[in-house]
Design a protein around this motif. Structure first.
Motif, PDB file in Angstrom:
ATOM      1  N   PRO A  33       0.806  -1.222   0.000  1.00  0.00           N
ATOM      2  CA  PRO A  33       0.000   0.000   0.000  1.00  0.00           C
ATOM      3  C   PRO A  33       0.839   1.272   0.000  1.00  0.00           C
ATOM      4  O   PRO A  33       0.355   2.336  -0.355  1.00  0.00           O
ATOM      5  CB  PRO A  33      -0.807  -0.115   1.302  1.00  0.00           C
ATOM      6  CG  PRO A  33      -0.842  -1.566   1.607  1.00  0.00           C
ATOM      7  CD  PRO A  33       0.479  -2.106   1.128  1.00  0.00           C
ATOM      8  N   GLU A  34       2.116   1.165   0.421  1.00  0.00           N
ATOM      9  CA  GLU A  34       2.991   2.326   0.449  1.00  0.00           C
ATOM     10  C   GLU A  34       3.601   2.620  -0.911  1.00  0.00           C
ATOM     11  O   GLU A  34       4.163   3.691  -1.129  1.00  0.00           O
ATOM     12  CB  GLU A  34       4.126   2.112   1.467  1.00  0.00           C
ATOM     13  CG  GLU A  34       3.649   1.748   2.859  1.00  0.00           C
ATOM     14  CD  GLU A  34       2.757   2.817   3.455  1.00  0.00           C
ATOM     15  OE1 GLU A  34       3.014   4.001   3.173  1.00  0.00           O
ATOM     16  OE2 GLU A  34       1.809   2.479   4.184  1.00  0.00           O
ATOM     17  N   SER A  46      -2.862   5.888  -4.122  1.00  0.00           N
ATOM     18  CA  SER A  46      -1.712   6.552  -3.513  1.00  0.00           C
ATOM     19  C   SER A  46      -2.038   8.002  -3.185  1.00  0.00           C
ATOM     20  O   SER A  46      -1.591   8.547  -2.170  1.00  0.00           O
ATOM     21  CB  SER A  46      -0.498   6.486  -4.454  1.00  0.00           C
ATOM     22  OG  SER A  46      -0.108   5.150  -4.695  1.00  0.00           O
ATOM     23  N   LYS A  48      -4.993   9.049  -2.357  1.00  0.00           N
ATOM     24  CA  LYS A  48      -5.859   9.009  -1.185  1.00  0.00           C
ATOM     25  C   LYS A  48      -5.037   8.961   0.094  1.00  0.00           C
ATOM     26  O   LYS A  48      -5.352   9.652   1.075  1.00  0.00           O
ATOM     27  CB  LYS A  48      -6.794   7.802  -1.240  1.00  0.00           C
ATOM     28  CG  LYS A  48      -7.811   7.785  -0.102  1.00  0.00           C
ATOM     29  CD  LYS A  48      -8.616   6.493  -0.073  1.00  0.00           C
ATOM     30  CE  LYS A  48      -7.815   5.369   0.551  1.00  0.00           C
ATOM     31  NZ  LYS A  48      -8.622   4.172   0.831  1.00  0.00           N
ATOM     32  N   LYS A  49      -3.970   8.183   0.113  1.00  0.00           N
ATOM     33  CA  LYS A  49      -3.155   8.064   1.312  1.00  0.00           C
ATOM     34  C   LYS A  49      -2.517   9.396   1.672  1.00  0.00           C
ATOM     35  O   LYS A  49      -2.471   9.785   2.836  1.00  0.00           O
ATOM     36  CB  LYS A  49      -2.090   6.984   1.118  1.00  0.00           C
ATOM     37  CG  LYS A  49      -2.642   5.576   1.038  1.00  0.00           C
ATOM     38  CD  LYS A  49      -1.546   4.559   0.936  1.00  0.00           C
ATOM     39  CE  LYS A  49      -0.741   4.459   2.215  1.00  0.00           C
ATOM     40  NZ  LYS A  49      -1.515   3.951   3.348  1.00  0.00           N
ATOM     41  N   LYS A  50      -2.012  10.121   0.659  1.00  0.00           N
ATOM     42  CA  LYS A  50      -1.392  11.428   0.924  1.00  0.00           C
ATOM     43  C   LYS A  50      -2.432  12.417   1.426  1.00  0.00           C
ATOM     44  O   LYS A  50      -2.209  13.155   2.390  1.00  0.00           O
ATOM     45  CB  LYS A  50      -0.727  11.964  -0.344  1.00  0.00           C
ATOM     46  CG  LYS A  50      -0.267  13.414  -0.210  1.00  0.00           C
ATOM     47  CD  LYS A  50       0.402  13.921  -1.456  1.00  0.00           C
ATOM     48  CE  LYS A  50       0.624  15.434  -1.390  1.00  0.00           C
ATOM     49  NZ  LYS A  50       1.226  15.902  -0.134  1.00  0.00           N
ATOM     50  N   TYR A  53      -3.493  11.544   5.066  1.00  0.00           N
ATOM     51  CA  TYR A  53      -2.446  11.823   6.040  1.00  0.00           C
ATOM     52  C   TYR A  53      -2.371  13.315   6.349  1.00  0.00           C
ATOM     53  O   TYR A  53      -2.352  13.729   7.524  1.00  0.00           O
ATOM     54  CB  TYR A  53      -1.090  11.342   5.520  1.00  0.00           C
ATOM     55  CG  TYR A  53       0.056  11.688   6.440  1.00  0.00           C
ATOM     56  CD1 TYR A  53       0.338  10.909   7.559  1.00  0.00           C
ATOM     57  CD2 TYR A  53       0.852  12.811   6.197  1.00  0.00           C
ATOM     58  CE1 TYR A  53       1.382  11.241   8.426  1.00  0.00           C
ATOM     59  CE2 TYR A  53       1.891  13.153   7.049  1.00  0.00           C
ATOM     60  CZ  TYR A  53       2.156  12.364   8.160  1.00  0.00           C
ATOM     61  OH  TYR A  53       3.186  12.695   9.004  1.00  0.00           O
ATOM     62  N   GLU A  95     -11.474   6.650   5.720  1.00  0.00           N
ATOM     63  CA  GLU A  95     -10.090   6.578   6.195  1.00  0.00           C
ATOM     64  C   GLU A  95      -9.799   7.678   7.206  1.00  0.00           C
ATOM     65  O   GLU A  95      -9.133   7.450   8.225  1.00  0.00           O
ATOM     66  CB  GLU A  95      -9.135   6.688   5.006  1.00  0.00           C
ATOM     67  CG  GLU A  95      -7.707   6.269   5.297  1.00  0.00           C
ATOM     68  CD  GLU A  95      -7.541   4.769   5.483  1.00  0.00           C
ATOM     69  OE1 GLU A  95      -6.499   4.359   6.038  1.00  0.00           O
ATOM     70  OE2 GLU A  95      -8.436   4.013   5.077  1.00  0.00           O
ATOM     71  N   GLU A  99      -8.686   7.100  11.156  1.00  0.00           N
ATOM     72  CA  GLU A  99      -7.453   7.655  11.717  1.00  0.00           C
ATOM     73  C   GLU A  99      -7.743   8.573  12.904  1.00  0.00           C
ATOM     74  O   GLU A  99      -7.024   8.543  13.908  1.00  0.00           O
ATOM     75  CB  GLU A  99      -6.689   8.425  10.631  1.00  0.00           C
ATOM     76  CG  GLU A  99      -6.158   7.559   9.494  1.00  0.00           C
ATOM     77  CD  GLU A  99      -5.106   6.582   9.944  1.00  0.00           C
ATOM     78  OE1 GLU A  99      -4.369   6.897  10.910  1.00  0.00           O
ATOM     79  OE2 GLU A  99      -4.993   5.498   9.340  1.00  0.00           O
TER      80      GLU A  99
END
Length: 205
Positions: A33-34, A46, A48-50, A53, A95, A99
């Motif tokens: 996932p990273e 990718s 979405k993760k940035k 966060y 997400e 978190e």
């Protein structure tokens, strides 16, 4: 057709079959996932993760959550998709909610399960559940804040010039707001922006 020609066609057919067997076989691999994956300029997981966060860091460290002594209750009313792509923005809010819950800074109303909660409440009060195990009525917690947002995109192509590849750029902007339900005041707002570049041969596959 003479024999040399037949042998030539037979050889060409064999070579084509070998190429197809070598290059047309489906393959799979496990992707972390990273890992940053982008096949074109469009939105990816990718991104979405940035986005998640950066926004979680801002939401949990700045007022009102960053300075709250308790764990305020939030209800998520979703992110409006204003892009030309079919993007499931609920994945972003899911997400973010996860978190924030893990930080212990806030609690969330389970809006998507309200109908199921009402159905279970009606069942418990219908006479088939032992009175001592029934839930207490009128105990649901009202939300203090409402989380909403908008995802936008702008697509641009590189200016025309002599080149072998065609470049395109997509600019993404996600804005989130935390609004007080009691006062209608926006108590927190932040945005994340990113630009994705893609290039492809002018002549090719």
């Amino acid at each position: 057709m003479n024999k040399p020609t037949k042998r030539l066609f037979s050889l060409m057919g064999t070579l084509a079959l070998m190429v197809c067997m070598a290059g047309c076989t489906a393959t799979t691999r496990t992707v972390s996932p990273e890992e940053q994956l982008a096949y074109d300029a469009t939105y990816t997981f990718s991104d979405k993760k940035k986005i998640v966060y950066d926004l979680v860091e801002s939401l949990r460290t700045r007022p009102p959550l960053g300075s709250a002594a308790d764990r305020p209750v939030i209800i998520v009313y979703g992110i409006a998709n204003r892009t030309s792509e079919h993007i499931d923005t609920s994945g972003i809010t899911d997400e973010i909610r996860k978190e924030i819950l893990q930080t212990g800074k806030a609690r969330f109303v389970n809006k998507s399960q309200r109908q199921n909660i009402l159905a279970e409440t009606d069942y418990q009060m219908g006479g088939t559940v032992a009175p001592e195990t029934r839930i207490a009525l009128a105990r649901q917690v009202g939300a203090k804040y409402m989380l909403t947002g908008t995802l936008r995109s702008i697509e641009k192509e590189a200016p025309k010039q002599i080149r072998l590849k065609k470049k395109s750029y997509i600019y993404y902007s996600l804005n989130l707001e935390l609004t007080s339900i009691e006062t209608s005041l926006i108590e927190w707002a932040d945005s994340v922006e990113l630009v994705r570049e893609a290039s492809k041969p002018i002549i090719g596959w």
